[in-house]
Design a protein around this motif. Structure first.
Motif, PDB file in Angstrom:
ATOM      1  N   ILE A   2       0.974  -1.222  -0.009  1.00  0.00           N
ATOM      2  CA  ILE A   2      -0.057  -0.410   0.279  1.00  0.00           C
ATOM      3  C   ILE A   2       1.104   1.651   0.278  1.00  0.00           C
ATOM      4  O   ILE A   2       2.470   1.366   0.549  1.00  0.00           O
ATOM      5  N   LEU A   3       0.300   2.444  -0.465  1.00  0.00           N
ATOM      6  CA  LEU A   3       1.032   4.025  -0.663  1.00  0.00           C
ATOM      7  C   LEU A   3       0.671   4.679   0.387  1.00  0.00           C
ATOM      8  O   LEU A   3      -0.795   4.843  -0.039  1.00  0.00           O
ATOM      9  N   VAL A   4       1.229   5.066   1.534  1.00  0.00           N
ATOM     10  CA  VAL A   4       0.526   6.073   2.591  1.00  0.00           C
ATOM     11  C   VAL A   4       1.421   7.671   2.538  1.00  0.00           C
ATOM     12  O   VAL A   4       2.702   7.734   1.764  1.00  0.00           O
ATOM     13  N   THR A   5       0.978   8.698   2.109  1.00  0.00           N
ATOM     14  CA  THR A   5       0.674   9.697   1.697  1.00  0.00           C
ATOM     15  C   THR A   5       1.311  10.206   3.180  1.00  0.00           C
ATOM     16  O   THR A   5      -0.232  10.044   4.306  1.00  0.00           O
ATOM     17  N   GLY A   6       2.209  11.033   3.837  1.00  0.00           N
ATOM     18  CA  GLY A   6       1.608  12.300   5.150  1.00  0.00           C
ATOM     19  C   GLY A   6       2.670  11.380   6.259  1.00  0.00           C
ATOM     20  O   GLY A   6       1.578  11.375   7.087  1.00  0.00           O
ATOM     21  N   GLY A   7       2.917   9.580   5.925  1.00  0.00           N
ATOM     22  CA  GLY A   7       2.866   8.572   6.513  1.00  0.00           C
ATOM     23  C   GLY A   7       3.616   9.145   8.083  1.00  0.00           C
ATOM     24  O   GLY A   7       4.860   8.245   8.598  1.00  0.00           O
ATOM     25  N   VAL A  30       4.640   8.485   1.774  1.00  0.00           N
ATOM     26  CA  VAL A  30       5.750   9.232   1.073  1.00  0.00           C
ATOM     27  C   VAL A  30       5.317  10.084   2.533  1.00  0.00           C
ATOM     28  O   VAL A  30       4.120  11.436   2.182  1.00  0.00           O
ATOM     29  N   ASP A  31       6.145  11.129   2.108  1.00  0.00           N
ATOM     30  CA  ASP A  31       5.884  12.728   2.919  1.00  0.00           C
ATOM     31  C   ASP A  31       7.177  13.551   2.390  1.00  0.00           C
ATOM     32  O   ASP A  31       8.298  13.349   2.342  1.00  0.00           O
ATOM     33  N   LYS A  32       6.754  14.926   2.705  1.00  0.00           N
ATOM     34  CA  LYS A  32       7.449  16.338   2.426  1.00  0.00           C
ATOM     35  C   LYS A  32       8.105  16.128   3.779  1.00  0.00           C
ATOM     36  O   LYS A  32       9.776  16.599   2.786  1.00  0.00           O
ATOM     37  N   LEU A  33       7.910  15.541   4.848  1.00  0.00           N
ATOM     38  CA  LEU A  33       8.650  16.356   5.725  1.00  0.00           C
ATOM     39  C   LEU A  33       9.150  17.946   6.448  1.00  0.00           C
ATOM     40  O   LEU A  33       9.612  18.638   6.207  1.00  0.00           O
ATOM     41  N   ILE A  52       8.964   1.455   3.394  1.00  0.00           N
ATOM     42  CA  ILE A  52      10.056   2.294   2.282  1.00  0.00           C
ATOM     43  C   ILE A  52       9.322   3.378   2.351  1.00  0.00           C
ATOM     44  O   ILE A  52       8.446   4.296   1.992  1.00  0.00           O
ATOM     45  N   PHE A  53      10.441   4.336   2.889  1.00  0.00           N
ATOM     46  CA  PHE A  53      10.075   5.745   3.217  1.00  0.00           C
ATOM     47  C   PHE A  53      11.210   6.411   2.007  1.00  0.00           C
ATOM     48  O   PHE A  53      12.219   6.222   1.178  1.00  0.00           O
ATOM     49  N   VAL A  54       9.393   7.656   0.972  1.00  0.00           N
ATOM     50  CA  VAL A  54      10.335   8.232   0.434  1.00  0.00           C
ATOM     51  C   VAL A  54      10.214   9.557   0.231  1.00  0.00           C
ATOM     52  O   VAL A  54       8.717   9.947   0.738  1.00  0.00           O
ATOM     53  N   ARG A  55      11.253  10.229   0.557  1.00  0.00           N
ATOM     54  CA  ARG A  55      10.336  12.216   0.924  1.00  0.00           C
ATOM     55  C   ARG A  55      10.317  12.678  -1.040  1.00  0.00           C
ATOM     56  O   ARG A  55      10.952  13.048  -1.400  1.00  0.00           O
ATOM     57  N   ALA A  56       9.191  13.160  -0.343  1.00  0.00           N
ATOM     58  CA  ALA A  56       8.342  13.443  -1.724  1.00  0.00           C
ATOM     59  C   ALA A  56       7.176  14.711  -1.631  1.00  0.00           C
ATOM     60  O   ALA A  56       6.179  14.064  -0.277  1.00  0.00           O
ATOM     61  N   ASP A  57       6.506  15.400  -2.526  1.00  0.00           N
ATOM     62  CA  ASP A  57       5.535  16.048  -2.374  1.00  0.00           C
ATOM     63  C   ASP A  57       4.427  15.625  -3.248  1.00  0.00           C
ATOM     64  O   ASP A  57       4.819  15.864  -4.428  1.00  0.00           O
ATOM     65  N   ILE A  58       3.276  16.197  -2.490  1.00  0.00           N
ATOM     66  CA  ILE A  58       2.301  15.257  -3.215  1.00  0.00           C
ATOM     67  C   ILE A  58       1.827  16.375  -4.553  1.00  0.00           C
ATOM     68  O   ILE A  58       1.081  15.656  -5.570  1.00  0.00           O
ATOM     69  N   CYS A  59       2.143  17.471  -4.933  1.00  0.00           N
ATOM     70  CA  CYS A  59       2.266  18.146  -5.672  1.00  0.00           C
ATOM     71  C   CYS A  59       3.414  18.226  -6.904  1.00  0.00           C
ATOM     72  O   CYS A  59       2.700  18.375  -8.137  1.00  0.00           O
ATOM     73  N   ASP A  60       4.121  17.284  -6.883  1.00  0.00           N
ATOM     74  CA  ASP A  60       4.831  17.051  -7.669  1.00  0.00           C
ATOM     75  C   ASP A  60       4.357  15.459  -8.485  1.00  0.00           C
ATOM     76  O   ASP A  60       4.823  14.669  -7.699  1.00  0.00           O
ATOM     77  N   ARG A  61       3.815  15.651  -9.585  1.00  0.00           N
ATOM     78  CA  ARG A  61       2.848  15.371 -10.585  1.00  0.00           C
ATOM     79  C   ARG A  61       4.401  13.905 -11.481  1.00  0.00           C
ATOM     80  O   ARG A  61       4.423  12.777 -11.358  1.00  0.00           O
TER      81      ARG A  61
END
Ligand code: NAD
Ligand code: DAU
Length: 353
Positions: A2-7, A30-33, A52-61
């Motif tokens: 599963i993919l979680v944003t803001g985790g 996926v979290d921008k921190l 699996i942690f990925v630093r990214a912005d959900i506004c980045d398509r």
């Protein structure tokens, strides 16, 4: 997986920790921190290959497209947001960006990923949007609690941005058939909540000997739910919720703010007594929040009826657990509450004094 944003935020991190504790399925987190996201909260997952942690912005398509293509999740749980009402009043722009544009961007990435999935994966895919009860506005003392059918009446920049996101999610289901689920939860509390919110702010200020700032007359009502119960409800909605539906999540725990603060002070008097005096002596009355919603209350009967979900914690048991957690994790508070946060407290409470 599963993919979680803001985790790396309060509820998202509790969800990820609970999920990996009980379910044998990996999580891409996926979290921008932003100031509210903290990797220290996820420290116990170091070395766990199912996280699996990925630093990214959900506004980045482009980043969202790559993540979906690489990890092929069977579901997205969307927690990422700017979440603090007071900050939305001082600076609404980030709220419009993340909560509206970010949700739009994620929906578009999800739609393009989902439409090309093989038939079975397409059928079972879910996009779970984590929303709030605040989109329904403010209740009078005798109004019935918010139902899923209540009209939208958001009053703050925060709740307006969340309401906008809800409408986008609804439209992406109705128009494109994306299998969405939307939840409206009441006020959460528990471990790892950023100290800007009422309950952790009162605990940390009390222990530091600082004033306990109660807005207005302290009679505003919030409906409190322990974060672990929110997470268990989300797991049920993800597993058995009907696409296109919305579900209210709440624990039938309406309490006035001043009563919350008194209860916290009494718990601290028992668990961490001061050398002299009582924690209640630190209560100060400060100017009210502009547009302050008077009362929230959630009717969670649909969730109970359809998915057999019930909260495990009472307000008393949840609050005691929370106070004990903050007493045992003062280092976590020190680690997250630095720099910008200190500046926020100084300027915000100077204005409202
Ligand atoms: P939080 O502020 O503690 O955490 C938000 C997380 O989102 C942080 O980790 C932050 O870094 C991340 N984030 C912010 N902008 C981002 C972006 N552009 N891209 C990627 N990540 C980004 O919030 P919370 O209290 O955990 O709330 C989580 C969700 O639950 C929110 O959608 C909120 O509206 C909703 N909600 C909260 C409550 C509550 O009482 N806290 C109640 C009901 C619903
Ligand atoms: O209802 C769900 C919402 O609950 C979530 O969608 C939001 O993300 C979350 O922040 C929360 O919003 P509130 O505005 O209700 O939470 P907050 O902790 O900021 O405030 C709770 C109540 O306490 C509110 O009536 C304002 C009051 N308050 C808050 C602070 C920070 C004070 O009296 N003093 C304070 O210093």
């Amino acid at each position: 997986m599963i993919l979680v944003t803001g985790g790396a935020g309060f509820i998202g991190a509790n969800f990820v920790l609970d999920w990996l504790d009980g379910v044998d399925e990996a999580v891409v987190n996926v979290d921008k921190l932003t100031y509210a996201g903290n990797l220290g909260t996820l420290r116990s997952l170091h070395g766990d290959l199912s996280h699996i942690f990925v630093r990214a912005d959900i506004c980045d398509r482009a980043a969202m497209d790559i993540l979906l293509a690489d990890y092929q999740p069977r579901a997205i749980l969307h927690f990422a947001a700017e979440s603090h009402v007071d900050r939305s009043i001082h600076g609404p722009e980030d709220f419009v960006q993340t909560n509206m544009v970010g949700t739009f961007t994620l929906l578009e990435a999800a739609r393009h990923y989902w439409k090309d999935l093989p038939a079975t994966a397409k059928e079972t895919f879910r996009f779970l949007h984590v929303s709030t009860d605040e989109v329904f506005g403010s209740l009078s003392p005798d109004d019935p609690p918010f139902a899923e059918t209540s009209l939208y009446a958001p009053n703050s920049p925060y709740s307006a941005s969340k309401a906008s996101a809800d409408h986008l999610v609804r439209a992406w289901h109705h128009t494109y058939g994306l299998p969405t689920l939307t939840t409206h939860c009441s006020n959460n509390y528990g471990p790892f909540q950023f100290p800007e919110k009422l309950i952790p702010l009162m605990i940390t200020h009390a222990l530091a000997g600082k004033p306990l700032p109660v807005y207005g007359d302290g009679q505003n009502v919030r409906d409190w739910l322990y974060v672990g119960d929110h997470c268990s409800a989300l797991r049920e909605v993800l597993a058995r919720g009907r696409p296109g539906e919305t579900y209210n999540i709440g624990g039938w725990n309406e309490v006035k703010n001043i009563e919350v603060v008194h209860t916290l002070c009494d718990l601290l008097d028992q668990l961490a007594p001061k050398e002299s005096g009582l924690y209640r002596d630190q209560i100060t009355w400060v100017a009210d929040r502009p547009g302050h919603d008077r009362r929230y209350a959630i009717d969670a009967r649909k969730l109970q009826r359809e998915l057999r979900w019930k909260p495990a914690e009472s307000f008393e048991s949840g609050l005691e657990k929370t106070v004990r957690w903050y007493l045992e994790h003062q280092q976590w508070v020190n680690d997250v509450a630095f720099g910008d946060y200190r500046k926020w407290v100084e300027t915000h409470y100077a204005r409202s004094a």
